[in-house]
Write a protein that holds these residues in place. Structure first.
Motif, PDB file in Angstrom:
ATOM      1  N   LEU A  48      22.858 -11.625 -99.800  1.00 56.84           N
ATOM      2  CA  LEU A  48      23.967 -11.543-100.740  1.00 56.84           C
ATOM      3  C   LEU A  48      24.525 -12.927-101.018  1.00 56.84           C
ATOM      4  CD1 LEU A  48      27.193 -10.166 -99.023  1.00 56.84           C
ATOM      5  CD2 LEU A  48      25.385 -11.327 -97.822  1.00 56.84           C
ATOM      6  N   ASP A  49      25.158 -13.041-102.174  1.00 51.73           N
ATOM      7  CA  ASP A  49      25.821 -14.289-102.543  1.00 51.73           C
ATOM      8  C   ASP A  49      27.255 -14.170-102.046  1.00 51.73           C
ATOM      9  OD1 ASP A  49      27.085 -16.382-103.669  1.00 51.73           O
ATOM     10  OD2 ASP A  49      26.565 -15.918-105.740  1.00 51.73           O
ATOM     11  N   ASP A  50      27.585 -14.912-101.002  1.00 50.17           N
ATOM     12  CA  ASP A  50      28.899 -14.699-100.381  1.00 50.17           C
ATOM     13  C   ASP A  50      30.056 -15.333-101.154  1.00 50.17           C
ATOM     14  OD1 ASP A  50      28.269 -17.246 -99.750  1.00 50.17           O
ATOM     15  OD2 ASP A  50      28.395 -17.036 -97.585  1.00 50.17           O
ATOM     16  N   THR A  51      29.807 -15.717-102.410  1.00 52.49           N
ATOM     17  CA  THR A  51      30.916 -16.214-103.228  1.00 52.49           C
ATOM     18  C   THR A  51      31.353 -15.156-104.237  1.00 52.49           C
ATOM     19  OG1 THR A  51      29.494 -17.135-104.937  1.00 52.49           O
ATOM     20  CG2 THR A  51      30.025 -18.556-103.089  1.00 52.49           C
ATOM     21  N   PHE A  52      30.731 -13.979-104.206  1.00 51.16           N
ATOM     22  CA  PHE A  52      30.917 -13.016-105.289  1.00 51.16           C
ATOM     23  C   PHE A  52      31.960 -11.959-104.927  1.00 51.16           C
ATOM     24  CE2 PHE A  52      28.636  -9.653-108.076  1.00 51.16           C
ATOM     25  CZ  PHE A  52      29.605  -9.811-109.045  1.00 51.16           C
ATOM     26  N   ALA A  53      33.246 -12.294-105.116  1.00 45.96           N
ATOM     27  CA  ALA A  53      34.306 -11.303-104.946  1.00 45.96           C
ATOM     28  C   ALA A  53      34.296 -10.390-106.166  1.00 45.96           C
ATOM     29  CB  ALA A  53      35.657 -11.995-104.825  1.00 45.96           C
ATOM     30  N   PHE A  57      31.952 -11.217-100.197  1.00 42.61           N
ATOM     31  CA  PHE A  57      32.550 -12.556-100.080  1.00 42.61           C
ATOM     32  C   PHE A  57      33.185 -12.691 -98.704  1.00 42.61           C
ATOM     33  CE2 PHE A  57      37.098 -11.416-100.667  1.00 42.61           C
ATOM     34  CZ  PHE A  57      36.937 -10.100-101.070  1.00 42.61           C
ATOM     35  N   ARG A  58      33.849 -13.790 -98.433  1.00 39.75           N
ATOM     36  CA  ARG A  58      34.447 -13.995 -97.115  1.00 39.75           C
ATOM     37  C   ARG A  58      35.962 -13.967 -97.208  1.00 39.75           C
ATOM     38  NH1 ARG A  58      30.614 -15.710 -93.400  1.00 39.75           N
ATOM     39  NH2 ARG A  58      28.663 -16.210 -94.453  1.00 39.75           N
ATOM     40  N   PRO A  87      23.584 -14.937 -96.246  1.00 41.61           N
ATOM     41  CA  PRO A  87      24.012 -15.547 -97.506  1.00 41.61           C
ATOM     42  C   PRO A  87      22.835 -16.259 -98.163  1.00 41.61           C
ATOM     43  CG  PRO A  87      25.474 -16.165 -95.703  1.00 41.61           C
ATOM     44  CD  PRO A  87      24.275 -15.507 -95.089  1.00 41.61           C
ATOM     45  N   ILE A  88      22.694 -16.088 -99.458  1.00 42.34           N
ATOM     46  CA  ILE A  88      21.622 -16.767-100.194  1.00 42.34           C
ATOM     47  C   ILE A  88      22.195 -17.368-101.461  1.00 42.34           C
ATOM     48  CG2 ILE A  88      19.727 -15.300 -99.386  1.00 42.34           C
ATOM     49  CD1 ILE A  88      20.033 -13.767-102.086  1.00 42.34           C
ATOM     50  N   ASP A  89      21.420 -18.246-102.070  1.00 41.03           N
ATOM     51  CA  ASP A  89      21.791 -18.746-103.378  1.00 41.03           C
ATOM     52  C   ASP A  89      21.306 -17.724-104.395  1.00 41.03           C
ATOM     53  OD1 ASP A  89      22.675 -20.541-105.351  1.00 41.03           O
ATOM     54  OD2 ASP A  89      20.605 -21.132-105.683  1.00 41.03           O
TER      55      ASP A  89
END
Lengths: 270, 214
Positions: A48-53, A57-58, A87-89
């Motif tokens: 998953l892309d951990d920037t995607f709220a 996300f975190r 986490p991936i790009d």
């Protein structure tokens, strides 16, 4: 002259090895079903892309949270796998999947024809609309009311593609085209500043932003600019995994646990 | 506002640690590699010279991002698989080793021939000449260029996002998207500036210490 030859040979070797590498990578895709080895390990790696709220996300403690994270944890829990979040790009997601670094792509992954050539999708687990947002006291109530108004959209988004499929409506906007912003966040800030009259946006993202701000201040219209669906991406050969996930999703929709997760993140019953 | 920034600090600190790990490990490993590369580049053995020339050409001639992708995603196809952090480190060390190699080569070439001749007259072996006479002087010459590379390296560490490693900039992006705010990104900018300020100051100090002949 001799020097040059030597150099050309090196170059040729390099080019050939690259061609060879890409050739090999295609073969790898036609591997066998990995379900048994996953069962043996008892765990599955979810990319998953951990920037995607708000999908994944975190939080401020650095813990992974989100709609997809909660849903995946429950689904794999029921199947009997422990989930490892990797986490991936986002631009490398299919490469990560097909090279076996991750087992599923699960992070607001829209089902499209182009992606279907690279991965298999489970059933759609979430519908996503291109919705129209205005301030609560706005006189705009449907698409026709957008005539002569300033409409903001995120540049390069699937929203922009969606509204351009209805050029007759776009032509009625003030200036004959939407106002483009880099992010949805900026578009909504401009709506607040009353420099634009409406924002068209991805529903999942928009509802999250509205919830983060003040829901009372906004109005979401009935009209929309088309729908798309989120699915879970799986390697082509992993037929059994798709089946298991689909069954579990159906089960969760029936017993109401899916709806609970939905409400937690999107604050609207469905 | 202040209390909001306070809540951001733990995740920023986690990102910063990763950034610094990559930074220091790359620096520690690539400087010795650079010295070896520069020796190869100045070697009179034609094969060695050609190999290092080719290596430098590949490393400087392709984007670092591409090298990371190649090492992490490409090599497993031929059966060589590294974990994410190792793959990134290999790419960074190989890349920076090439740049350092060229900087050191320039430094060595700038040293007067008379130094070698004098060392020979004094009866030093070629190994001793290199370690005791040439290397210290070369180091002095290349310091400003090294400082330049070090600053670049601080910012290049953000490239590791491509294999999903959560460094400082990614921590900022996550918080920015989550909180619908630009403050986390501004904070990240300030942290990078502080880092480069510290390293600039350190290099100024070292340069001063080595300016004993001026």
């Amino acid at each position: 002259m001799k020097k040059k030859n030597y150099f050309m040979i090196l170059l040729a070797v390099l080019v050939l090895s690259i061609i060879n590498l890409t050739g090999c990578s295609k073969e790898r895709v036609s591997n066998k079903d990995s379900y048994e080895s996953l069962e043996e390990k008892g765990s599955i790696v979810m990319g998953l892309d951990d920037t995607f709220a708000p999908m994944g996300f975190r939080d401020d403690k650095g813990e992974l949270v989100g709609f997809d994270v909660d849903l995946a944890e429950e689904v794999f829990n029921r199947i009997g796998f422990e989930v490892e979040f990797q986490p991936i790009d986002w631009s490398m997601k299919e490469t990560e999947l097909n090279s076996g670094n991750i087992d599923v792509i699960w992070n607001g992954y829209s089902i499209t024809e182009e992606r279907k050539e690279k991965v298999n999708f489970t059933q759609a687990y979430l519908k996503n609309k291109q919705i129209i947002i205005t301030l609560a006291d706005s006189s705009i109530n449907n698409k026709e009311d957008l005539k002569g108004k300033k409409v903001a959209v995120q540049n390069g988004s699937s929203t922009l593609e969606a509204i351009n499929k209805q050029p007759e409506i776009v032509a009625t906007f003030e200036g004959g085209e939407p106002v483009l912003f880099d992010t949805n966040n900026e578009a909504i800030m401009d709506l607040e500043a009353k420099r634009v009259d409406a924002v068209v946006s991805d529903e999942v993202l928009a509802r999250y932003y509205i919830k983060q701000k003040n829901p009372e201040e906004y109005k979401v219209l009935e009209d929309n600019f088309g729908e798309e669906e989120y699915g879970i991406g799986i390697r082509k050969e992993d037929k059994r995994l798709i089946e298991e996930i689909n069954n579990t999703l159906n089960e969760m929709k029936k017993d109401g646990s899916y709806q609970k997760v939905y409400e937690k993140w999107f604050g609207e019953n469905k | 506002m202040i209390s909001y920034i306070y809540t951001l600090l733990p995740s920023m600190a986690d990102g910063l640690i990763i950034t610094l790990e990559i930074f220091f490990l790359t620096l520690i490993l690539s400087i010795p590699l650079g010295i070896i590369v520069s020796i190869g580049r100045l070697s009179e053995i034609k094969f060695l010279f050609k190999i290092t020339e080719f290596y430098i050409w590949v490393m400087r001639g392709t984007p670092l991002m591409l090298q990371i992708v190649f090492i992490f995603f490409g090599l497993p196809i031929v059966g060589i698989a590294f974990d994410r952090f190792t793959a990134v480190l290999i790419a960074f060390v190989l890349n920076y080793g090439a740049y350092f190699g060229e900087i050191f080569r320039g430094g060595m070439e700038s040293i007067d021939k008379g130094q070698y001749e004098a060392a020979k007259v004094l009866g030093l072996t070629s190994y001793k000449t290199f370690i005791r006479i040439i290397l210290p002087q070369m180091f002095k010459v290349v310091l400003p260029s090294i400082a330049n590379e070090v600053i670049t390296l601080v910012k290049d560490t953000s490239l590791v996002y491509v294999v999903g490693i959560g460094e400082l900039l990614r921590a900022g992006k996550i918080a920015s998207n989550r909180d619908v705010s630009l403050i986390p990104l501004a904070l990240v900018g300030i942290i990078y500036l502080l880092l480069t300020a510290i390293f600039t100051e350190i290099f100024n100090k070292i340069e001063k210490r080595y300016s004993y002949y001026e």
